[in-house]
Design a protein around this motif. Structure first.
Motif, PDB file in Angstrom:
ATOM      1  N   GLY A 142       0.975  -1.132   0.002  1.00 40.16           N
ATOM      2  CA  GLY A 142      -0.085   0.005  -0.041  1.00 40.16           C
ATOM      3  C   GLY A 142       0.759   1.268   0.060  1.00 40.16           C
ATOM      4  N   ALA A 143       2.231   1.073   0.258  1.00 36.93           N
ATOM      5  CA  ALA A 143       2.938   2.458   0.495  1.00 36.93           C
ATOM      6  C   ALA A 143       3.250   2.941  -0.783  1.00 36.93           C
ATOM      7  N   ALA A 144       3.136   4.378  -0.797  1.00 34.68           N
ATOM      8  CA  ALA A 144       3.529   5.089  -2.019  1.00 34.68           C
ATOM      9  C   ALA A 144       4.965   4.977  -2.409  1.00 34.68           C
ATOM     10  N   LYS A 145       5.100   4.813  -3.544  1.00 35.19           N
ATOM     11  CA  LYS A 145       6.551   4.669  -3.901  1.00 35.19           C
ATOM     12  C   LYS A 145       7.501   6.003  -3.905  1.00 35.19           C
ATOM     13  N   ASN A 146       8.596   6.181  -4.007  1.00 37.77           N
ATOM     14  CA  ASN A 146       9.602   7.457  -3.983  1.00 37.77           C
ATOM     15  C   ASN A 146       9.455   7.609  -5.476  1.00 37.77           C
ATOM     16  N   PRO A 147       9.576   8.951  -5.746  1.00 39.29           N
ATOM     17  CA  PRO A 147       9.889   9.288  -7.175  1.00 39.29           C
ATOM     18  C   PRO A 147      10.977   8.610  -7.992  1.00 39.29           C
ATOM     19  N   ARG A 148      11.101   8.553  -9.384  1.00 42.17           N
ATOM     20  CA  ARG A 148      12.128   7.898  -9.995  1.00 42.17           C
ATOM     21  C   ARG A 148      13.426   8.247  -9.548  1.00 42.17           C
ATOM     22  N   ALA A 149      14.376   7.120  -9.364  1.00 35.29           N
ATOM     23  CA  ALA A 149      15.765   7.233  -9.035  1.00 35.29           C
ATOM     24  C   ALA A 149      16.577   6.607 -10.106  1.00 35.29           C
ATOM     25  N   VAL A 150      17.691   6.792 -10.015  1.00 32.41           N
ATOM     26  CA  VAL A 150      18.540   6.136 -11.084  1.00 32.41           C
ATOM     27  C   VAL A 150      19.593   5.391 -10.169  1.00 32.41           C
ATOM     28  N   PHE A 151      19.794   4.151 -10.528  1.00 31.24           N
ATOM     29  CA  PHE A 151      21.160   3.168  -9.840  1.00 31.24           C
ATOM     30  C   PHE A 151      22.081   3.002 -10.976  1.00 31.24           C
ATOM     31  N   ILE A 152      23.274   3.205 -10.481  1.00 27.87           N
ATOM     32  CA  ILE A 152      24.654   2.713 -11.340  1.00 27.87           C
ATOM     33  C   ILE A 152      24.857   1.252 -10.705  1.00 27.87           C
ATOM     34  N   LEU A 153      24.966   0.393 -11.241  1.00 24.88           N
ATOM     35  CA  LEU A 153      25.042  -0.966 -10.864  1.00 24.88           C
ATOM     36  C   LEU A 153      26.439  -1.643 -11.416  1.00 24.88           C
ATOM     37  N   SER A 154      27.323  -2.053 -10.705  1.00 21.08           N
ATOM     38  CA  SER A 154      28.571  -2.571 -10.901  1.00 21.08           C
ATOM     39  C   SER A 154      29.171  -3.199  -9.916  1.00 21.08           C
ATOM     40  N   PRO A 155      30.336  -4.172 -10.160  1.00 23.09           N
ATOM     41  CA  PRO A 155      30.961  -4.416  -8.979  1.00 23.09           C
ATOM     42  C   PRO A 155      32.202  -3.219  -8.554  1.00 23.09           C
ATOM     43  N   PRO A 156      32.655  -3.476  -7.269  1.00 25.10           N
ATOM     44  CA  PRO A 156      33.626  -2.514  -7.087  1.00 25.10           C
ATOM     45  C   PRO A 156      34.906  -2.548  -8.101  1.00 25.10           C
ATOM     46  N   ARG A 157      35.542  -1.105  -8.317  1.00 24.41           N
ATOM     47  CA  ARG A 157      36.706  -1.126  -9.160  1.00 24.41           C
ATOM     48  C   ARG A 157      36.468  -1.295 -10.503  1.00 24.41           C
ATOM     49  N   SER A 158      35.228  -0.679 -10.878  1.00 30.58           N
ATOM     50  CA  SER A 158      34.868  -0.789 -12.253  1.00 30.58           C
ATOM     51  C   SER A 158      34.866   0.686 -12.843  1.00 30.58           C
ATOM     52  N   GLY A 159      35.346   1.715 -12.116  1.00 31.79           N
ATOM     53  CA  GLY A 159      35.308   2.971 -12.611  1.00 31.79           C
ATOM     54  C   GLY A 159      34.010   3.708 -12.416  1.00 31.79           C
ATOM     55  N   SER A 160      33.307   3.012 -11.195  1.00 33.71           N
ATOM     56  CA  SER A 160      31.986   3.608 -10.854  1.00 33.71           C
ATOM     57  C   SER A 160      32.047   5.193 -10.209  1.00 33.71           C
ATOM     58  N   THR A 161      33.280   5.381  -9.666  1.00 35.86           N
ATOM     59  CA  THR A 161      33.497   6.690  -9.047  1.00 35.86           C
ATOM     60  C   THR A 161      33.629   7.613 -10.097  1.00 35.86           C
ATOM     61  N   LEU A 162      34.487   7.582 -11.105  1.00 34.85           N
ATOM     62  CA  LEU A 162      34.659   8.330 -12.247  1.00 34.85           C
ATOM     63  C   LEU A 162      33.344   8.455 -12.829  1.00 34.85           C
TER      64      LEU A 162
END
Ligand code: A3P
Length: 439
Positions: A142-162
């Motif tokens: 029943g709970a309302a969902k939060n507005p759209r968000a974006v998720f960057i998915l990767s293992p660590p050390r994949s250039g995710s910080t950059l």
């Protein structure tokens, strides 16, 4: 900018003294040009990065220290203050534009390629058992969902910080340092899990985000979060509170440990309205090499029980499991909400990659995205209490621009022969989907 050696020397001495003070470290002898940073000042790899950020702040410009720490693709073991002064003076007076390679730790610990164990499915099964299970909150339909968000998915050390910092350069997006929220049902559970000496820095992304969106000090943001913890607030509600301060901007959460479990990934669908996903891939050899160099195992109590596997085996299995989880999860997400891109393509052709990413996200492209070292504050590459303590990849600070050489450096030390069959098969599968530049 040109500068006399003596001016550079006093700025660097000052930075070393400040850091020693901050570390509460005492030295037997006076600081001098001959002081060795590891042997005498007992600096660790992270202290080195902090020193570098402090020096760059004092001098008011990026130096590109990766070329000082890395020689022939290997780390130097120690450096004297005098050597740092010489390098910096030379850079200030004759700057170069392209870095060649980077280092995070000063002393590398690696197993020679020929001695590396080759991973099998049996190893992967044993390794999977070591990962701490996650408690999944009961879905409140029943709970309302939060507005759209974006998720960057990767293992660590994949250039995710950059990638996160590039994305943070777009005014339509809000991409803070790692949030570590989705993995927990409630804020107090998150606090309890991340309170150890090695993991508490991971709590800072949420603090830094509130400082940015609400104009708060670190203490004010921490007090707000402590209150949420005391109330046992759900992490979904906390995400919602964070999104309230964003106006039209889309929240982008890059937290590599989400990919450790499909149960965590499923939380994104449960908490958000039509979230978008960016699958960031990197060649497994590049990730393994990067993992070994950054000595990430010290962080691993966070995620797994003690392991009998070597560091390279752990790294390879993290690459494998994370990418398997991400691909399995992708099967339940409509194709129009899924986008894949590779670290190799980003560093070789950032503008094209960011343009395509913006099309997917439905926001206008902004040229600041390909200039990740500008505007530190708005990109949140500074830390909560000190400029050098951003959570995420500290090696980001050693580069001074997007560095394509970082994508191929592993080739000097590793070969695909070292990979187990399961990893090679998944690499082929991913390559068929992402059209990664072959490095
Ligand atoms: P290497 O250790 O192979 O150099 P993550 O942020 O997911 O932990 O990824 C870390 C990797 O991103 C490191 O790879 C790091 O050097 C790389 N990286 C960070 N900043 C970069 C830059 N400006 N250009 C190229 N690679 C960068």
């Amino acid at each position: 900018m040109t500068m006399e050696r003596s001016q550079v020397e006093s700025a660097i001495m000052e930075a070393v003294e400040e850091l020693l003070d901050a570390l509460d470290a005492e030295m037997d002898d006076e600081l001098s040009s001959a002081t060795m940073l590891v042997a005498d000042a007992e600096f660790s790899s992270i202290d080195f990065v902090q020193l570098i950020v402090l020096i760059e702040e004092k001098l008011g410009q990026k130096i590109g220290f990766q070329d000082m720490l890395m020689q022939d693709g290997q780390y130097v073991e120690d450096l004297s203050i005098g050597e740092v002064v010489d390098f910096t003076t030379q850079r200030l007076n004759a700057p170069v534009t392209a870095g060649t390679a980077v280092a995070e730790t000063v002393v590398a610990r690696q197993v020679p390629v020929e001695d590396r164990p080759v991973i099998t499915e049996a190893d992967v099964a044993a390794f999977t058992q070591l990962i701490k299970p996650r408690r999944i909150p009961a879905a409140d339909s029943g709970a309302a969902k939060n507005p759209r968000a974006v998720f960057i998915l990767s293992p660590p050390r994949s250039g995710s910080t950059l990638l996160r910092v590039m994305v943070a350069g777009n005014p339509s997006l809000f991409a803070p340092p790692e949030l570590h929220l989705l993995s927990y049902a409630t804020m107090d559970e998150r606090r309890a899990d991340l309170s150890s000496e090695h993991s508490e820095q991971l709590l800072d992304g949420a603090v830094r985000s509130l400082m940015q969106t609400r104009g708060w000090s670190g203490d004010q943001a921490r007090a707000f979060i402590a209150d949420c913890e005391a109330q046992k607030m759900g992490t979904g509600a906390f995400f919602g509170a964070l999104q309230e301060g964003l106006g039209e901007r889309l929240l982008v959460d890059k937290t590599p440990t989400y990919a450790f479990s499909t149960d965590i990934l499923k939380q994104a669908e449960a908490c958000f309205d039509d979230p978008l996903y960016i699958h960031l891939v990197r060649h497994p050899c590049g990730m393994v090499r990067s993992y070994e160099e950054s000595n990430l195992t010290r962080m691993m109590p966070l995620m797994m029980q003690s392991s009998q596997f070597s560091m390279s085996a752990v790294a390879e299995m993290i690459w494998l499991l994370s990418n398997r989880n991400i691909l399995e999860f992708s099967q339940s997400v409509p194709a129009q909400r899924w986008f894949s891109l590779s670290y190799e393509n980003i560093v070789h052709d950032p503008e094209t990659q960011m343009t395509q990413l913006c099309e997917f996200l439905g926001v206008p492209y902004h040229p600041d995205m390909v200039n990740p070292y500008s505007d530190k504050k708005s990109r949140m590459t500074d830390g909560v209490d000190s400029a050098s303590k951003m959570s995420g990849d500290v090696k980001f600070h050693l580069h001074s621009q997007i560095d394509p050489a970082a994508a191929t450096r592993w080739k000097q030390f590793c070969s695909e022969e070292m990979l187990g069959q399961p990893t090679r098969e998944l690499t082929d599968q991913i390559d068929a989907q992402v059209a990664r530049i072959r490095v």
